[in-house]
Design a protein around this motif. Structure first.
Motif, PDB file in Angstrom:
ATOM      1  N   SER A  45       1.529   7.309  11.857  1.00 30.09           N
ATOM      2  CA  SER A  45       1.259   6.165  12.710  1.00 30.09           C
ATOM      3  C   SER A  45       1.439   6.560  14.166  1.00 30.09           C
ATOM      4  O   SER A  45       2.280   7.396  14.507  1.00 30.09           O
TER       5      SER A  45
ATOM      6  N   ASP B 162       6.098   6.264   9.655  1.00 30.09           N
ATOM      7  CA  ASP B 162       5.039   5.512   8.978  1.00 30.09           C
ATOM      8  C   ASP B 162       3.773   6.347   8.891  1.00 30.09           C
ATOM      9  O   ASP B 162       3.476   7.174   9.759  1.00 30.09           O
TER      10      ASP B 162
ATOM     11  N   ARG C 169      -0.476   6.298   8.669  1.00 30.08           N
ATOM     12  CA  ARG C 169      -1.619   5.537   9.155  1.00 30.08           C
ATOM     13  C   ARG C 169      -2.853   5.975   8.366  1.00 30.08           C
ATOM     14  O   ARG C 169      -3.083   7.167   8.156  1.00 30.08           O
TER      15      ARG C 169
ATOM     16  N   VAL D  92      -7.586  -0.344   9.943  1.00 30.11           N
ATOM     17  CA  VAL D  92      -6.408   0.506  10.041  1.00 30.11           C
ATOM     18  C   VAL D  92      -5.273  -0.114   9.245  1.00 30.11           C
ATOM     19  O   VAL D  92      -4.984  -1.314   9.370  1.00 30.11           O
TER      20      VAL D  92
ATOM     21  N   VAL E 264      -1.155   0.531   8.197  1.00 34.30           N
ATOM     22  CA  VAL E 264       0.086   1.254   8.489  1.00 34.30           C
ATOM     23  C   VAL E 264       1.119   0.889   7.437  1.00 34.30           C
ATOM     24  O   VAL E 264       1.259  -0.289   7.074  1.00 34.30           O
TER      25      VAL E 264
ATOM     26  N   THR F 269      -4.429  -4.336  13.057  1.00 37.39           N
ATOM     27  CA  THR F 269      -3.808  -3.485  12.041  1.00 37.39           C
ATOM     28  C   THR F 269      -3.315  -4.293  10.851  1.00 37.39           C
ATOM     29  O   THR F 269      -2.741  -5.373  11.008  1.00 37.39           O
TER      30      THR F 269
END
Length: 473
Positions: free
Chosen positions: A423, A429, A431, A439, A441, A466
């Motif tokens: 991320s 994290d 991504r 996207v 996460v 996101t």
């Protein structure tokens, strides 16, 4: 053409970074080149072709322009802001060249075609100017420039596709890659300079495209995006079998390389995307459920002035058809505010069409006249800039609301996500993106995943840009 005020656009330029060509091992290069790319993804793809040509001629990449023997800017003429950014960079490089007289500066791409005389003669900012169809001549042009002669080749081609050149993947995450399938454009949209800077459409042979995609998969890549100004008009005749390869057939050929290879494409002109393409997408799980379908305006009157060849009602029917064959398909678009003679009623038509299509995201701009286009020759750029910006602000705010609403609808769902890397906000994290190009996460939580893996993520929360979730078994 356009001046961006989008709340969701990429950086105006992504600078070249140091990279190691695939399979090059410890190959030593006698000289170094540095390249920056601006504008559309086709330009970034072209830079990878240029890097391959330069590697074959003794130039290795560097991420530090101050140590480069050759500095190249791959340019865009779409927006005035992009052109000004390039001019500022050229002035910087020219200052560096004063202390390093052996350094060469070159301009590639669409600005090279449009402003060659200004760069070479009037402003004397560069040593070489190379158009999008002339990259094979780079070695000779470099040799001329090294001898003190300003060199130029901006000739357009009716058959150049660079099909035999294996691109060097610049700034790659090792998971996703772009593959050019055609060049040029036959659509004479009134606002667009591309037909004049990139020439007529010509399709690359299908076998070379499939080979490139298969090689990428063998080298660990798990997603390819097939690129063209208008991918749906792809057309190639296989002389060995005397069979025509349409875009739908090409999609199928790439999808059949391996079920673990995701396939995306961009961009689609609404008039050319067919049921055959949509049905092929529905047939293969690894062809992503996402279509970028530029509308530009929601007003039929403005669409006619733009020479877009469809009406508002026809576009709405195309959106309906896409969602009937591909339920849940992600949709994005391009929107222009303040085109020549646009009224408040035309603007309201754009807002209402956005509500109808409920785009997941949009690239949003206000109109900026580009020299040489049909609009510049035919129409007056008569909408005041403050009106253009106010309308754009309304479009951006509406898209932000739609994006958040669409993402909220995904909370509680589970998606298959391809991990692309850490991320941007936290190395704790991962991504990635789902099939709809959103996207996603999610926390690593000590699980043994890596880039290029597919995982199933249950969505627990979201922002307008996101989806946020956790891996589920």
């Amino acid at each position: 053409m356009l001046e961006s005020l989008s709340s969701k656009v990429h950086d105006e330029a992504r600078q070249g970074e140091a990279y190691q060509p695939q399979g090059a091992g410890r190959k030593e290069f006698r000289k170094k080149f540095y390249i920056e790319s601006y504008g559309c993804q086709m330009n970034f793809s072209d830079s990878e072709i240029v890097a391959s040509i330069l590697n074959d001629n003794g130039f290795g990449a560097t991420g530090n322009y101050a140590e480069a023997d050759l500095v190249l800017l791959n340019t865009c003429s779409i927006r005035e802001k992009a052109e000004q950014t390039v001019r500022n960079r050229l002035q910087l490089f020219r200052q560096i060249k004063e202390s390093r007289p052996g350094m060469l500066i070159g301009v590639l791409g669409c600005m090279a075609e449009r402003l060659k005389s200004k760069f070479l003669e009037e402003e004397r900012l560069v040593d070489m100017v190379v158009g999008p169809d002339a990259y094979r001549t780079l070695p000779g042009l470099i040799e001329e420039a090294e001898g003190g002669q300003r060199s130029v080749n901006v000739l357009l081609s009716r058959d150049e596709t660079y099909a035999d050149i294996s691109p060097v993947r610049l700034d790659s995450n090792g998971v996703t890659a772009f593959v050019s399938i055609m060049r040029g454009c036959n659509n004479m949209c009134a606002f667009c300079v591309v037909p004049f800077t990139r020439g007529r459409e010509r399709s690359r042979d299908a076998d070379s495209i499939v080979r490139e995609c298969a090689d990428l998969f063998r080298n660990g890549f798990r997603e390819v995006t097939l690129l063209g100004q208008n991918v749906d008009s792809y057309y190639w005749m296989d002389e060995a079998t005397d069979q025509t390869v349409t875009f739908a057939r090409l999609l199928e050929k790439v999808a059949l390389i391996d079920p673990l290879l995701r396939v995306r494409f961009s961009t689609s002109h609404p008039k050319d995307i067919t049921d055959e393409v949509l049905e092929t997408m529905a047939r293969y799980e690894n062809i992503c459920r996402y279509i970028h379908l530029p509308v530009q305006s929601g007003s039929t009157r403005i669409l006619q002035l733009m020479n877009r060849t469809y009406t508002r009602e026809w576009y709405q029917a195309k959106v309906d058809r896409i969602l009937s064959i591909l339920p849940g398909c992600g949709l994005s678009t391009d929107l222009i505010t303040g085109f020549c003679s646009e009224t408040e009623e035309d603007h309201r038509d754009t807002l209402s069409l956005m509500e109808y299509a409920r785009y997941d995201m949009s690239y949003m701009f206000f109109y900026s006249e580009r020299p040489g286009t049909l609009a510049a020759r035919r129409y007056s750029d008569d909408v005041p800039e403050d009106v253009k910006k106010r309308r754009l602000d309304e479009v951006v705010k509406l898209q932000n609301r739609l994006s958040l609403e669409k993402n909220k609808e995904d909370v509680g769902k589970t998606f298959k996500v391809l991990i692309e890397g850490d991320s941007k906000k936290s190395a704790a994290d991962w991504r990635g993106r789902n099939s709809q190009n959103k996207v996603v996460v999610f926390p690593k939580e000590g699980k043994a995943f890596r880039k290029g893996d597919y995982v199933h993520v249950a969505i627990e929360d979201c922002t307008g840009a996101t989806l946020i979730g956790r891996v589920v078994e």
